[in-house]
Design a protein around this motif. Structure first.
Motif, mmCIF file in Angstrom:
data_model
loop_
_atom_site.group_PDB
_atom_site.id
_atom_site.type_symbol
_atom_site.label_atom_id
_atom_site.label_comp_id
_atom_site.label_asym_id
_atom_site.label_seq_id
_atom_site.Cartn_x
_atom_site.Cartn_y
_atom_site.Cartn_z
ATOM 1 N N ALA A 143 18.660 39.479 39.364
ATOM 2 C CA ALA A 143 18.221 39.280 37.982
ATOM 3 C C ALA A 143 18.025 40.631 37.289
ATOM 4 N N ALA A 144 17.500 41.613 38.014
ATOM 5 C CA ALA A 144 17.339 42.954 37.442
ATOM 6 C C ALA A 144 18.699 43.574 37.138
ATOM 7 N N ALA A 145 19.666 43.365 38.028
ATOM 8 C CA ALA A 145 21.024 43.865 37.772
ATOM 9 C C ALA A 145 21.621 43.200 36.537
ATOM 10 N N ASP A 146 21.362 41.919 36.374
ATOM 11 C CA ASP A 146 21.844 41.212 35.183
ATOM 12 C C ASP A 146 21.252 41.829 33.914
ATOM 13 N N LEU A 147 19.960 42.173 33.965
ATOM 14 C CA LEU A 147 19.313 42.782 32.794
ATOM 15 C C LEU A 147 19.931 44.137 32.478
ATOM 16 N N ILE A 148 20.183 44.925 33.514
ATOM 17 C CA ILE A 148 20.814 46.236 33.323
ATOM 18 C C ILE A 148 22.167 46.077 32.633
ATOM 19 N N GLU A 149 22.950 45.109 33.108
ATOM 20 C CA GLU A 149 24.274 44.906 32.512
ATOM 21 C C GLU A 149 24.163 44.391 31.086
ATOM 22 N N ALA A 150 23.229 43.475 30.833
ATOM 23 C CA ALA A 150 23.075 42.933 29.477
ATOM 24 C C ALA A 150 22.678 44.027 28.491
ATOM 25 N N ASP A 151 21.905 44.994 28.968
ATOM 26 C CA ASP A 151 21.448 46.090 28.112
ATOM 27 C C ASP A 151 22.368 47.305 28.201
ATOM 28 N N ALA A 158 24.116 48.607 38.506
ATOM 29 C CA ALA A 158 24.157 47.166 38.755
ATOM 30 C C ALA A 158 24.848 46.863 40.081
ATOM 31 N N ARG A 159 25.928 47.575 40.377
ATOM 32 C CA ARG A 159 26.630 47.352 41.644
ATOM 33 C C ARG A 159 25.750 47.722 42.834
ATOM 34 N N GLY A 160 25.034 48.836 42.730
ATOM 35 C CA GLY A 160 24.163 49.249 43.817
ATOM 36 C C GLY A 160 23.031 48.273 44.058
ATOM 37 N N MET A 161 22.484 47.728 42.988
ATOM 38 C CA MET A 161 21.394 46.756 43.117
ATOM 39 C C MET A 161 21.894 45.480 43.793
ATOM 40 N N ARG A 162 23.065 45.044 43.430
ATOM 41 C CA ARG A 162 23.628 43.835 44.050
ATOM 42 C C ARG A 162 24.013 44.089 45.512
ATOM 43 N N ARG A 179 18.827 53.969 42.854
ATOM 44 C CA ARG A 179 19.322 54.047 44.226
ATOM 45 C C ARG A 179 18.158 54.218 45.201
ATOM 46 N N PHE A 180 16.989 54.619 44.693
ATOM 47 C CA PHE A 180 15.755 54.530 45.476
ATOM 48 C C PHE A 180 15.130 53.154 45.366
ATOM 49 N N ALA A 181 14.999 52.665 44.138
ATOM 50 C CA ALA A 181 14.236 51.443 43.910
ATOM 51 C C ALA A 181 14.865 50.219 44.559
ATOM 52 N N ALA A 182 16.184 50.101 44.492
ATOM 53 C CA ALA A 182 16.822 48.890 45.021
ATOM 54 C C ALA A 182 16.566 48.721 46.518
ATOM 55 N N PRO A 183 16.854 49.712 47.362
ATOM 56 C CA PRO A 183 16.552 49.516 48.781
ATOM 57 C C PRO A 183 15.060 49.440 49.071
ATOM 58 N N ALA A 184 14.248 50.224 48.360
ATOM 59 C CA ALA A 184 12.805 50.215 48.630
ATOM 60 C C ALA A 184 12.209 48.842 48.358
ATOM 61 N N LEU A 185 12.531 48.264 47.221
ATOM 62 C CA LEU A 185 11.985 46.952 46.874
ATOM 63 C C LEU A 185 12.561 45.858 47.765
ATOM 64 N N PRO A 216 27.089 53.067 47.556
ATOM 65 C CA PRO A 216 26.026 52.345 48.261
ATOM 66 C C PRO A 216 26.342 52.112 49.735
ATOM 67 N N GLU A 217 27.628 52.033 50.055
ATOM 68 C CA GLU A 217 28.032 51.720 51.425
ATOM 69 C C GLU A 217 27.894 52.899 52.389
ATOM 70 N N LEU A 218 27.774 54.128 51.865
ATOM 71 C CA LEU A 218 27.776 55.318 52.707
ATOM 72 C C LEU A 218 26.472 56.096 52.562
ATOM 73 N N PRO A 219 25.970 56.672 53.670
ATOM 74 C CA PRO A 219 24.738 57.462 53.568
ATOM 75 C C PRO A 219 24.977 58.727 52.765
ATOM 76 N N PHE A 220 23.918 59.175 52.084
ATOM 77 C CA PHE A 220 24.027 60.329 51.189
ATOM 78 C C PHE A 220 22.832 61.251 51.411
ATOM 79 N N GLY A 221 23.121 62.531 51.594
ATOM 80 C CA GLY A 221 22.069 63.524 51.762
ATOM 81 C C GLY A 221 22.659 64.797 52.314
#
Length: 458
Positions: free
Chosen positions: A53-61, A88-92, A143-149, A425-430
């Motif tokens: 639903a949050a991804a949908d809001l991001i896309e709508a806005d 939106a893709r990362g959140m999904r 990219r922090f919030a999606a996995p954390a939540l 999103p599929e690959l580790p980053f750091g």
């Protein structure tokens, strides 16, 4: 730095915001702590529904957010739209994969440890503070919030002071999408207020994307409090070109790799290390393409490079170039600050850089590229690794033995072969060395802020 939206294209302050006071900081930390129990008790399916639903809001806005990015940091509008879509893709992605990433793992033969069942499970740790930069104001935070939540953690965001409107949008996004109240909130506070929040016993851990000094400061506080941190700091990424490569293709990709977000990206290629046999060919093609880029109003669809996000950033970049010029570097393209409103700096290509020049070791955060001539693969690796940074890297070669050599020898968190560094999103980053500790994205990223609990049953 004041908490304000200052349009980099004009240099005009468009909106200012007051920092929240201590009472409001306390209220938000308390609300975050209170959200831990209901969020931990929710199921993966419930959290996935809220995240979609949050991804949908991001896309709508999306159109509104893309324009906001461009006004606050000066990025060309097409790239701003791409950031919104990537969010939106990362959140999904995490809505779909979080449960499998955090599934319990049991030993196939628990008798080896004298048990009838034994293994591990991942559990959320509580409230995590995110200190985020301006250069990707939505993607860096999400990219922090999606996995954390999705792991069941609660997030508090201290965003950069020059993107307050992005911070305020994110402040309400997840509650609008259905997450329990307090699950995610923004703290409009100056950088000086971070230590007070980090030392609060209700904060379990922190993540920071930003400069090396900022990372060192947060890490020192976290160390004294014995709290976990993930740090993604600066980079001076090498882009190596060998004789077996498609040089024309390498030069074309090099332009995008250097000028994405007007050159203001930690993972942008910054040092172009080219074998002597193809150095002149690459330098000519690269310089021609850099000179052809359109610099101007970032709201114009035809613009390739907009202004830098801050006046201080533009001035620091110009100082690096001036230092190199004064010490004998060759400026093939650009290198002169334009006489116009806003914080513009032209795409610039510099060769003949020596260790005595600041550009040799310091990160150029803007559309300035340095090109090095090397004799062979060994020298290419030596130059590539001759920096305190180790975020990512790229190598262009069609020789399999060379490819294997560079993948093993480059001191970096990533190696991209015949392409440019990007985050997925599929690959580790750091990174390694002064580029940070820990990883974001993929399964590794969601597990960073989990307690890996061992379970043993007789």
């Amino acid at each position: 730095m004041p908490i304000a939206t200052t349009n980099p294209t004009t240099g005009i302050v468009e909106r200012t915001f007051d920092a929240i006071d201590e009472a409001e900081v306390e209220r938000r930390i308390a609300a975050a702590a209170a959200a831990v129990a209901p969020l931990t008790a929710s199921t993966f399916a419930e959290r996935a529904g809220w995240m979609r639903a949050a991804a949908d809001l991001i896309e709508a806005d999306g159109d509104e957010l893309a324009r906001l990015i461009t006004v606050e940091i000066g990025r060309p509008i097409a790239q701003s739209r791409a950031e919104v879509g990537k969010c939106a893709r990362g959140m999904r992605f995490y809505a779909e994969h979080a449960e499998s990433f955090l599934a319990p793992e049991w030993l196939s033969d628990p008798s080896s440890v004298g048990a009838s069942a034994a293994g591990t499970r991942y559990e959320p740790i509580g409230v995590v503070l995110a200190v985020m930069p301006w250069n990707y104001p939505f993607w860096q935070a999400l990219r922090f919030a999606a996995p954390a939540l999705m792991a069941g953690n609660v997030g508090l965001l201290k965003h950069a002071s020059n993107v307050p409107q992005a911070a305020l949008y994110l402040d309400t996004l997840f509650e609008r999408a259905g997450f329990p109240a307090g699950s995610f909130a923004s703290l409009l506070i100056p950088a000086s207020g971070v230590e007070r929040v980090m030392r609060d016993p209700r904060i379990a851990a922190a993540t920071l994307t930003g400069s090396e000094p900022a990372g060192r400061s947060l890490a020192a506080i976290a160390g004294s409090e014995i709290k976990h941190v993930v740090l993604e700091l600066g980079g001076s990424d090498p882009f190596v070109v060998m004789p077996s490569a498609d040089v024309a293709a390498a030069a074309a990709v090099a332009v995008r790799a250097r000028t994405q977000n007007s050159g203001q990206s930690c993972i942008a290629a910054k040092r172009f290390i080219v074998h002597a046999d193809v150095h002149d060919e690459f330098l000519a093609a690269f310089s021609e393409r850099m000179a052809a880029l359109s610099v101007g109003d970032p709201l114009d669809e035809a613009t390739d490079v907009g202004p830098l996000a801050t006046e201080s950033g533009r001035d620091e970049l110009a100082d690096l170039v001036d230092d190199a010029r004064q010490q004998g570097a060759d400026i093939a393209v650009g290198g002169t600050r334009p006489d116009r409103p806003g914080w513009f700096y032209p795409p610039t290509v510099i060769s003949g850089v020596t260790p005595a020049m600041r550009l040799y070791a310091e990160e150029a955060f803007g559309p300035v590229a340095t090109v090095f001539r090397v004799a062979d693969a060994a020298e290419a690796v030596a130059v590539a690794n001759a920096t305190t940074f180790g975020l990512s890297s790229a190598v262009w070669t069609n020789d399999s033995a060379e490819e294997d050599h560079f993948v093993r020898a480059l001191a970096a968190g990533g190696v991209f072969v015949n392409g440019m560094t990007a985050s997925y999103p599929e690959l580790p980053f750091g990174g390694v060395k002064a580029s940070g500790v820990g990883r974001e994205l993929s399964a590794a990223g969601i597990r960073e802020f989990c307690n890996l609990k061992t379970v043993w049953k007789s």
